[in-house]
Design a protein around this motif. Structure first.
Motif, mmCIF file in Angstrom:
data_model
loop_
_atom_site.group_PDB
_atom_site.id
_atom_site.type_symbol
_atom_site.label_atom_id
_atom_site.label_comp_id
_atom_site.label_asym_id
_atom_site.label_seq_id
_atom_site.Cartn_x
_atom_site.Cartn_y
_atom_site.Cartn_z
ATOM 1 N N GLU A 110 6.477 41.131 34.607
ATOM 2 C CA GLU A 110 7.897 41.301 34.912
ATOM 3 C C GLU A 110 8.617 42.033 33.793
ATOM 4 N N ASP A 111 8.254 41.748 32.532
ATOM 5 C CA ASP A 111 8.849 42.446 31.387
ATOM 6 C C ASP A 111 8.489 43.934 31.424
ATOM 7 N N GLU A 112 7.233 44.218 31.749
ATOM 8 C CA GLU A 112 6.813 45.616 31.802
ATOM 9 C C GLU A 112 7.530 46.360 32.926
ATOM 10 N N VAL A 113 7.670 45.728 34.073
ATOM 11 C CA VAL A 113 8.388 46.345 35.189
ATOM 12 C C VAL A 113 9.842 46.596 34.797
ATOM 13 N N ALA A 114 10.469 45.630 34.161
ATOM 14 C CA ALA A 114 11.860 45.797 33.722
ATOM 15 C C ALA A 114 11.963 46.942 32.708
ATOM 16 N N LEU A 155 12.938 54.623 33.401
ATOM 17 C CA LEU A 155 13.152 55.509 34.541
ATOM 18 C C LEU A 155 14.642 55.767 34.750
ATOM 19 N N ALA A 156 15.450 54.728 34.652
ATOM 20 C CA ALA A 156 16.898 54.890 34.821
ATOM 21 C C ALA A 156 17.465 55.811 33.744
ATOM 22 N N ALA A 157 17.031 55.637 32.498
ATOM 23 C CA ALA A 157 17.521 56.494 31.413
ATOM 24 C C ALA A 157 17.126 57.949 31.663
ATOM 25 N N THR A 158 15.902 58.150 32.127
ATOM 26 C CA THR A 158 15.426 59.504 32.406
ATOM 27 C C THR A 158 16.211 60.137 33.547
#
Length: 110
Positions: free
Chosen positions: A30-34, A40-43
């Motif tokens: 879950e930490d890795e997905v977050a 991805l959002a920053a990119t």
């Protein structure tokens, strides 16, 4: 985008892949997905910024926490696949092209 169906034990029961992991691994997953979602959002925020006239990948890698490390791990994991593709394509090259590649490799080794 729709999610792939999780593996099921029988036709009546669908399991989330997180349900199959021990608690510690579930938390790490879950930490890795977050973390991936954040990168991805920053990119995508950077790419969709109308004020950015020229896309600068180095800027993205330098200013998105963890992105460069992820990118390096990703590239290394694809190394074997790239090596296999190169091996397969060698048969299609002319002798002259192969000799040029050999010279480039020798120069790098020196």
């Amino acid at each position: 985008m729709p999610r792939k169906a999780a593996p099921s034990i029988n036709d009546d029961t669908d399991l989330d892949t997180n349900d199959l992991l021990p608690e510690k691994e579930k938390d790490e997953h879950e930490d890795e997905v977050a973390n991936l979602n954040r990168m991805l959002a920053a990119t995508l925020n950077y790419l969709s910024d109308d004020e950015v006239e020229e896309i600068d990948i180095e800027y993205l890698l330098d200013h998105t926490e963890g992105l460069r490390e992820w990118w390096n791990r990703y590239r290394e994991s694809n190394r074997k696949e790239i090596e296999e593709e190169i091996k397969k394509s060698l048969g299609e090259l002319s002798l002259k092209e192969l000799e040029m590649i050999r010279e480039q490799i020798k120069e790098k080794q020196d």
